[in-house]
Design an enzyme around this catalytic site. Sequence first.
Site, mmCIF file in Angstrom:
data_model
loop_
_atom_site.group_PDB
_atom_site.id
_atom_site.type_symbol
_atom_site.label_atom_id
_atom_site.label_comp_id
_atom_site.label_asym_id
_atom_site.label_seq_id
_atom_site.Cartn_x
_atom_site.Cartn_y
_atom_site.Cartn_z
ATOM 1 N N GLU A 154 0.795 -1.232 0.000
ATOM 2 C CA GLU A 154 0.000 0.000 0.000
ATOM 3 C C GLU A 154 0.827 1.283 0.000
ATOM 4 O O GLU A 154 0.286 2.356 -0.262
ATOM 5 C CB GLU A 154 -0.971 0.003 1.191
ATOM 6 C CG GLU A 154 -0.342 0.259 2.531
ATOM 7 C CD GLU A 154 -1.127 1.323 3.298
ATOM 8 O OE1 GLU A 154 -2.223 1.706 2.888
ATOM 9 O OE2 GLU A 154 -0.597 1.779 4.317
ATOM 10 N N HIS A 165 -4.014 3.561 2.430
ATOM 11 C CA HIS A 165 -3.592 4.293 1.229
ATOM 12 C C HIS A 165 -3.994 3.562 -0.056
ATOM 13 O O HIS A 165 -3.434 3.838 -1.123
ATOM 14 C CB HIS A 165 -2.076 4.504 1.246
ATOM 15 C CG HIS A 165 -1.611 5.436 2.318
ATOM 16 N ND1 HIS A 165 -1.948 6.775 2.336
ATOM 17 C CD2 HIS A 165 -0.836 5.235 3.417
ATOM 18 C CE1 HIS A 165 -1.396 7.356 3.388
ATOM 19 N NE2 HIS A 165 -0.729 6.438 4.062
#
Length: 274
Positions: free
Chosen positions: A39, A68
């Site tokens: 991520e 994210h």
Amino acid sequence: MRLIFIGDVVGRSGRKVLYERLPKLRDQLAADFVIVNGENAAGGFGITEEIFRDIRNAGADVVTLGNHAFDQRETLIFIEREPTLLRPLNYPPATPGRGVGLFSTGEGRSVLVMNVMGRLFMDPLDDPFAAMDRELENCPLKQVCDASVIDFHAEATSEKMGAGHFADGRASLVVGTHTHVPTADHQILPHGTAYMTDAGMTGDYNSIIGMDSEEPLIRFTRKLATGRFEPASGEGTLCGVGVEIDDETGLARAIAPIRVGGRLEPVLPSFWLS
């Protein structure tokens, strides 16, 4: 079954050490299945399709995400056609992508993988414990799957520990991600689930959780935002955990940390090296 989980890949340094080390590591440890949290792989924030494919080509069977997940807008599109890319399961139902999948090893054994995000000090998503419970009930060990792994992406150690005990005896591994610091509490819980509060990050540890220290220090000391967070660019360390899973029960027989390259003390699972 031998399973490797690699913690959050951060920026170019993280990608470099992952691409260089993971293929050899997978062969050296004779791993049957590899999961990588990606991520933070694209400049520290999210993942692109090209990076996702590079991580898969390096040896990852599944790539998980976190808070994210959609920082790179293209992810909203390509995640729909990539079943091996998982965003948090407890996002609202209309969110693109999926948070859980049942995957096969090269030998034909099945592995349930889910990506779940905590709520303490994080975005207030749906209840992660209800989401985990639903999937564990739908895909019980040794009835539907041969192994099951939960990437619990959370800030609070207490919530991660809660997830471990909640799934104890029903999952092969519960491992925390997000805080980017490898913890020393790898263990097998009383009912057979392997657990580690945080797998650590794969990136440059001469940093503040993977970011160049200048901008975070300004914000800490002066309460000013003077620029963007930028990933640190030094030599990276690959961090994660190795788990030996019993083929009869689907529960853990052994767990040990993995650290390769960079600044941290190197370690590999000794039970796979003898």
